[in-house]
Enzyme design. Structure first.
Site, PDB file in Angstrom:
ATOM      1  N   SER A   1       0.838  -1.198   0.000  1.00  0.00           N
ATOM      2  CA  SER A   1       0.000   0.000   0.000  1.00  0.00           C
ATOM      3  C   SER A   1       0.873   1.249   0.000  1.00  0.00           C
ATOM      4  O   SER A   1       1.708   1.423  -0.872  1.00  0.00           O
ATOM      5  CB  SER A   1      -0.957  -0.042   1.191  1.00  0.00           C
ATOM      6  OG  SER A   1      -1.898   1.002   1.112  1.00  0.00           O
TER       7      SER A   1
ATOM      8  N   HIS B   1      -8.200   1.189  -1.163  1.00  0.00           N
ATOM      9  CA  HIS B   1      -8.043   0.251  -2.276  1.00  0.00           C
ATOM     10  C   HIS B   1      -9.385  -0.299  -2.764  1.00  0.00           C
ATOM     11  O   HIS B   1      -9.504  -1.460  -3.134  1.00  0.00           O
ATOM     12  CB  HIS B   1      -7.082  -0.889  -1.889  1.00  0.00           C
ATOM     13  CG  HIS B   1      -5.749  -0.380  -1.431  1.00  0.00           C
ATOM     14  ND1 HIS B   1      -4.864   0.242  -2.287  1.00  0.00           N
ATOM     15  CD2 HIS B   1      -5.173  -0.353  -0.208  1.00  0.00           C
ATOM     16  CE1 HIS B   1      -3.794   0.615  -1.598  1.00  0.00           C
ATOM     17  NE2 HIS B   1      -3.956   0.271  -0.331  1.00  0.00           N
TER      18      HIS B   1
END
Length: 305
Positions: free
Chosen positions: A87, A191
Site C-alpha cells: 500500500s 483500495h
C-alpha cells in the site's frame, strides 16, 4: 537474494518514531521534510496518541518518513536485489529504488493522505482482516456482502473493505473456515471504489514528478510484476489507491526471484510476519527500533559473502 520491504498503513503505533530520531542527522532530516510538506512529523511520531496517528492524512507521510529514515540507517542499498512496498509503503519503496527523491515521495504521500482522507469522509467506511479459510471461499463471501477484498496478503490473510454496515455484517457472519475477523486501524475503505476521487487528485500531483527508472528490481503490489520504467511505477502509485493490493503475488515473485532474506523497514513486523508463513525458512529482520539494525547488518553481511 535480499529483498527490502516497506509496510503500509496500520503498522504505526504511538511514539514509534522516537528512537529513530536519535540517529545522527535524523532529527534534521525530519525537520526538513516537515517544512517541505507542512506537517510536523516529529510531533506526530513521538507525542501524538493512537487516534491522532490513525488519521490518514497524518499516518501516511509518517510511515514513509519512518521507512526512509530506517532505510538510510541500513547503509548501501547495493546489498538488496529487490524492493517492494505494501500500500502506502510502495511510495517508500519507490524512493529507495531511486524513482523519486525523498522530498518528492513525501510531498506525493502528503497529497495522497489528504486526498484519501477526503474521500473517506464521504461515506463511513472501514476495513477488517479475515484470518484463515480458503481464499476463493473468503473472496466469494466478501463479495456476497458487498465488500471488496482490498488486500489479498497471502498466508491466510485478506483485508476486507467497505461501509461500516458491511464490516459489521462480516463480523457477524464470518466466511466458512475462517478463524477470526479483526478490525484494522485505518480510517476508510482503502483500495476500493470509495477512493476513486483520490485517484483524480493524484493524477494531477503526478504530473509534477520527474521519475527515474528503478535502480533495483521493483516489484509492484498491483500484481507482483517487476516494473522497469519510472513512469509506470508512478502510474501504479496513482491507481493503487482505488485497486486491491496483491501482496500474495509479491511474495510469489520474491520466491521466483530466489529470495534468501527479507528486511522490513520501520515500523516493521507485519510483512515479515506474513513472510514467516508464506516463505517458510527465509530469514527475515523487522526494523522496529534502531536496536534491530545490528541483526539487519548481520543478514546483509551474510548476503555480501
Amino acid at each position: 537474494m535480499l529483498v527490502l520491504v516497506a509496510p503500509g498503513q496500520g503498522a504505526q503505533t504511538p511514539g514509534f518514531l522516537t528512537p529513530w530520531l536519535d540517529l545522527p542527522g535524523a532529527a534534521d532530516r525530519v525537520a526538513e521534510w516537515s517544512d517541505a510538506i507542512g506537517l510536523d512529523l516529529a510531533h506526530y511520531g513521538t507525542k501524538a496518541d493512537a487516534d491522532e496517528i490513525r488519521d490518514t492524512a497524518v499516518a501516511q507521510p509518517l510511515l514513509v518518513a519512518a521507512g526512509l529514515l530506517s532505510a538510510s540507517a541500513l547503509g548501501s542499498r547495493a546489498a538488496f536485489g529487490a524492493v517492494a512496498g505494501h500500500s502506502v509503503g510502495e511510495i517508500t519503496a519507490a524512493a529507495y529504488a531511486g524513482v523519486l527523491s525523498d522530498v518528492d515521495a513525501l510531498s506525493f504521500v502528503r497529497t495522497r493522505g489528504l486526498a484519501m482522507a477526503e474521500a473517506a469522509a464521504v461515506t463511513e467506511t472501514g476495513m477488517a482482516a479475515v484470518l484463515g479459510g480458503d481464499q476463493d471461499v473468503v473472496v466469494a463471501h466478501l463479495e456476497k456482502l458487498g465488500l471488496t477484498p482490498a488486500n489479498i496478503n497471502g498466508a491466510g490473510q485478506i483485508a476486507a473493505a467497505g461501509t461500516v454496515e458491511q464490516i459489521e455484517a462480516l463480523v457477524a457472519e464470518k466466511p466458512e473456515g475462517s478463524t477470526k475477523v479483526v478490525a484494522l486501524k485505518v480510517a476508510g475503505a482503502f483500495h476500493t471504489h470509495h477512493m476513486a476521487p483520490a485517484v483524480a487528485t493524484l493524477e494531477k500531483a503526478a504530473q509534477a514528478l520527474t521519475p527515474a527508472d528503478p535502480e533495483l528490481t521493483y516489484v509492484s503490489n498491483k500484481d507482483g510484476h517487476v516494473v522497469t520504467a519510472g513512469a509506470d511505477v508512478v502510474a501504479r502509485l496513482v491507481g493503487q489507491v482505488a485497486n486491491p493490493v496483491r501482496w500474495d503475488l509479491c511474495m510469489e515473485r520474491f520466491s521466483e526471484l530466489g529470495v534468501t532474506g527479507i528486511i522490513e523497514l520501520s515500523p516493521g513486523g507485519t510483512l515479515t510476519g506474513l513472510a514467516k508463513r508464506a516463505l517458510k525458512g527465509v530469514p527475515n529482520v523487522a526494523l522496529k527500533t534502531p536496536d534491530d539494525l545490528e541483526k539487519a547488518a548481520a543478514l546483509i553481511a551474510e548476503h555480501a559473502v
